[in-house]
Each structure stands twice: as C-alpha cells, then as structure tokens.
Design a protein around this motif. Structure first.
Motif, PDB file in Angstrom:
ATOM      1  N   TRP A  49      -5.918  28.580  11.274  1.00 41.60           N
ATOM      2  CA  TRP A  49      -5.228  28.941  12.559  1.00 41.60           C
ATOM      3  C   TRP A  49      -4.481  27.197  12.766  1.00 41.60           C
ATOM      4  N   ILE A  50      -4.781  26.431  12.209  1.00 40.60           N
ATOM      5  CA  ILE A  50      -4.303  25.216  12.122  1.00 40.60           C
ATOM      6  C   ILE A  50      -2.981  24.866  12.044  1.00 40.60           C
ATOM      7  N   GLU A  51      -3.042  25.795  10.670  1.00 40.70           N
ATOM      8  CA  GLU A  51      -1.490  26.331  10.426  1.00 40.70           C
ATOM      9  C   GLU A  51      -1.017  26.318  11.113  1.00 40.70           C
ATOM     10  N   LEU A  52      -1.108  27.887  11.321  1.00 42.21           N
ATOM     11  CA  LEU A  52      -0.389  28.814  12.363  1.00 42.21           C
ATOM     12  C   LEU A  52      -0.135  27.910  13.339  1.00 42.21           C
ATOM     13  N   VAL A  53      -0.572  27.277  14.323  1.00 44.09           N
ATOM     14  CA  VAL A  53       0.005  26.081  15.242  1.00 44.09           C
ATOM     15  C   VAL A  53       0.713  25.672  15.257  1.00 44.09           C
ATOM     16  N   ASP A  54       0.673  24.844  13.772  1.00 38.27           N
ATOM     17  CA  ASP A  54       1.219  23.358  12.969  1.00 38.27           C
ATOM     18  C   ASP A  54       2.793  23.972  12.802  1.00 38.27           C
ATOM     19  N   ARG A  55       3.135  24.870  12.547  1.00 35.36           N
ATOM     20  CA  ARG A  55       4.048  26.225  11.770  1.00 35.36           C
ATOM     21  C   ARG A  55       5.110  25.658  13.255  1.00 35.36           C
ATOM     22  N   CYS A  56       4.752  25.792  14.201  1.00 36.73           N
ATOM     23  CA  CYS A  56       5.506  26.037  15.336  1.00 36.73           C
ATOM     24  C   CYS A  56       6.250  25.195  16.184  1.00 36.73           C
ATOM     25  N   PRO A  57       7.978  25.139  16.233  1.00 35.99           N
ATOM     26  CA  PRO A  57       8.280  23.893  16.978  1.00 35.99           C
ATOM     27  C   PRO A  57       8.237  23.569  18.404  1.00 35.99           C
ATOM     28  N   TRP A  58       6.762  23.272  19.190  1.00 30.47           N
ATOM     29  CA  TRP A  58       6.150  22.821  19.972  1.00 30.47           C
ATOM     30  C   TRP A  58       7.583  22.227  20.833  1.00 30.47           C
ATOM     31  N   ASP A  59       8.175  20.961  20.035  1.00 32.74           N
ATOM     32  CA  ASP A  59       8.592  19.841  21.181  1.00 32.74           C
ATOM     33  C   ASP A  59      10.198  20.236  20.796  1.00 32.74           C
ATOM     34  N   GLU A  60      10.629  21.646  20.178  1.00 27.50           N
ATOM     35  CA  GLU A  60      11.930  22.476  20.808  1.00 27.50           C
ATOM     36  C   GLU A  60      11.927  23.251  21.726  1.00 27.50           C
ATOM     37  N   ARG A  61      13.253  22.236  22.126  1.00 23.79           N
ATOM     38  CA  ARG A  61      13.710  22.852  24.070  1.00 23.79           C
ATOM     39  C   ARG A  61      14.077  24.594  23.699  1.00 23.79           C
ATOM     40  N   LEU A  62      13.907  25.224  24.279  1.00 23.80           N
ATOM     41  CA  LEU A  62      14.392  26.612  24.658  1.00 23.80           C
ATOM     42  C   LEU A  62      14.795  26.706  25.496  1.00 23.80           C
ATOM     43  N   ASP A  63      16.301  27.445  25.329  1.00 23.65           N
ATOM     44  CA  ASP A  63      17.706  27.987  26.483  1.00 23.65           C
ATOM     45  C   ASP A  63      17.072  28.846  26.792  1.00 23.65           C
ATOM     46  N   PRO A  64      16.424  28.557  28.219  1.00 27.15           N
ATOM     47  CA  PRO A  64      16.438  29.440  29.379  1.00 27.15           C
ATOM     48  C   PRO A  64      16.846  30.677  29.915  1.00 27.15           C
ATOM     49  N   ASP A  65      18.490  30.233  29.613  1.00 23.54           N
ATOM     50  CA  ASP A  65      19.754  31.364  29.542  1.00 23.54           C
ATOM     51  C   ASP A  65      19.224  32.935  29.004  1.00 23.54           C
ATOM     52  N   ALA A  66      18.131  32.302  27.935  1.00 21.02           N
ATOM     53  CA  ALA A  66      18.057  33.232  26.894  1.00 21.02           C
ATOM     54  C   ALA A  66      17.316  34.300  27.232  1.00 21.02           C
ATOM     55  N   ARG A  67      16.620  34.249  27.490  1.00 17.75           N
ATOM     56  CA  ARG A  67      15.411  35.187  28.578  1.00 17.75           C
ATOM     57  C   ARG A  67      16.467  36.781  28.627  1.00 17.75           C
ATOM     58  N   GLY A  68      17.701  36.697  30.161  1.00 11.14           N
ATOM     59  CA  GLY A  68      17.849  37.757  30.612  1.00 11.14           C
ATOM     60  C   GLY A  68      16.924  37.915  31.944  1.00 11.14           C
ATOM     61  N   ALA A  69      17.512  39.357  32.778  1.00  5.38           N
ATOM     62  CA  ALA A  69      16.591  40.193  33.433  1.00  5.38           C
ATOM     63  C   ALA A  69      15.822  40.594  32.733  1.00  5.38           C
ATOM     64  N   ASP A  70      14.739  41.300  33.026  1.00  3.25           N
ATOM     65  CA  ASP A  70      13.763  41.939  32.477  1.00  3.25           C
ATOM     66  C   ASP A  70      13.489  42.191  31.342  1.00  3.25           C
ATOM     67  N   ARG A  71      13.385  40.641  30.440  1.00  2.17           N
ATOM     68  CA  ARG A  71      13.189  40.913  29.801  1.00  2.17           C
ATOM     69  C   ARG A  71      11.963  40.067  29.630  1.00  2.17           C
ATOM     70  N   TYR A  72      10.687  39.847  28.539  1.00  5.27           N
ATOM     71  CA  TYR A  72       9.159  38.804  28.471  1.00  5.27           C
ATOM     72  C   TYR A  72       9.532  37.678  28.092  1.00  5.27           C
ATOM     73  N   VAL A  73       8.617  36.671  28.609  1.00  2.35           N
ATOM     74  CA  VAL A  73       8.695  35.324  28.744  1.00  2.35           C
ATOM     75  C   VAL A  73       7.108  35.487  28.462  1.00  2.35           C
ATOM     76  N   TRP A  74       7.129  34.617  27.384  1.00  3.60           N
ATOM     77  CA  TRP A  74       5.602  34.690  26.302  1.00  3.60           C
ATOM     78  C   TRP A  74       4.773  33.184  27.394  1.00  3.60           C
ATOM     79  N   SER A  75       3.842  33.050  27.067  1.00  3.50           N
ATOM     80  CA  SER A  75       3.899  31.559  27.149  1.00  3.50           C
ATOM     81  C   SER A  75       2.493  31.186  26.965  1.00  3.50           C
ATOM     82  N   ILE A  76       2.354  30.325  25.735  1.00  2.20           N
ATOM     83  CA  ILE A  76       1.368  29.876  24.845  1.00  2.20           C
ATOM     84  C   ILE A  76       0.962  28.277  24.837  1.00  2.20           C
TER      85      ILE A  76
END
Length: 115
Positions: A49-76
């Motif tokens: 699990w530590i490896e799975l978590v560490d591989r994620c880019p937690w500091d990456e700034r994700l473009d909120p415009d990529a969401r679009g209408a009626d799309r899912y958003v994942w809060s992790i």
C-alpha cells in the motif's frame, strides 16, 4: 463542491502512527450520486500500500476544466506514516498510479461487505 472523507484519526492508540487508511469518494455523474470506499490494510500489507500511495503524484496540479459536465470526480485521501495526503482527480485524469490506487481501495472495500 467535493465531499471529503479524511481518514479517521485515532489519537492515543499505540499503532496510530503506523496505520494506513485510504478513502476514496466518487461524486458527479448524471445523477450526482456519491460512492465511498475505504481501505485500512493490515500491517503485513503495508509495503504494498505504501508503494501504491507513493507512486501517485500528490503534488501535481490537476486542471479542473478537464472534468466536464456530468463527469465523475474522485476525492482521494490517504494517511500513512506521518502524512495526510489529499487530491481531487477528474475522471479523465484517473489513470496510471491513480487508477491503480483507486482500484485497490475499491477491491479492498468490496471484501468488507461495505458499499
């Protein structure tokens, strides 16, 4: 608005600092329904699990415009070691390490009988 479900903090327990807790909330879609999954792996599973978590880019700034209408958003949210990590990932960006982590949490939660 995103629903946040931070991992619970059990202050005062001896193993609180060693616990790993990962929570995922999926919101959005046409009906706007929310689904929640949570994983609290046993200590012997910690390295995976530590490896799975560490591989994620937690500091990456994700473009909120990529969401679009009626799309899912994942809060992790993840708590491991002395870290509290949090990221909101638009469905279009749920790939690679993010997808692996979310799938692992969903699979672990399915084994508990929770919905």
């Amino acid at each position: 608005m995103h629903e946040h479900e931070p991992p619970a903090d059990r202050a005062g327990t001896d193993d609180a600092q060693d616990r790993i807790v990962i929570a995922v909330v999926r919101s959005g879609g046409i009906a706007g329904l929310r689904r929640r999954w949570r994983a609290e792996p046993a200590p012997e599973q910690a390295p995976t699990w530590i490896e799975l978590v560490d591989r994620c880019p937690w500091d990456e700034r994700l473009d909120p415009d990529a969401r679009g209408a009626d799309r899912y958003v994942w809060s992790i949210h993840a708590r491991l070691r002395d870290q509290q990590l949090e990221q909101v990932v638009p469905d279009a960006r749920l790939e690679g390490a993010w997808r692996e982590l979310v799938d692992a949490v969903r699979e672990a939660d399915a084994g508990t009988g929770r919905e």
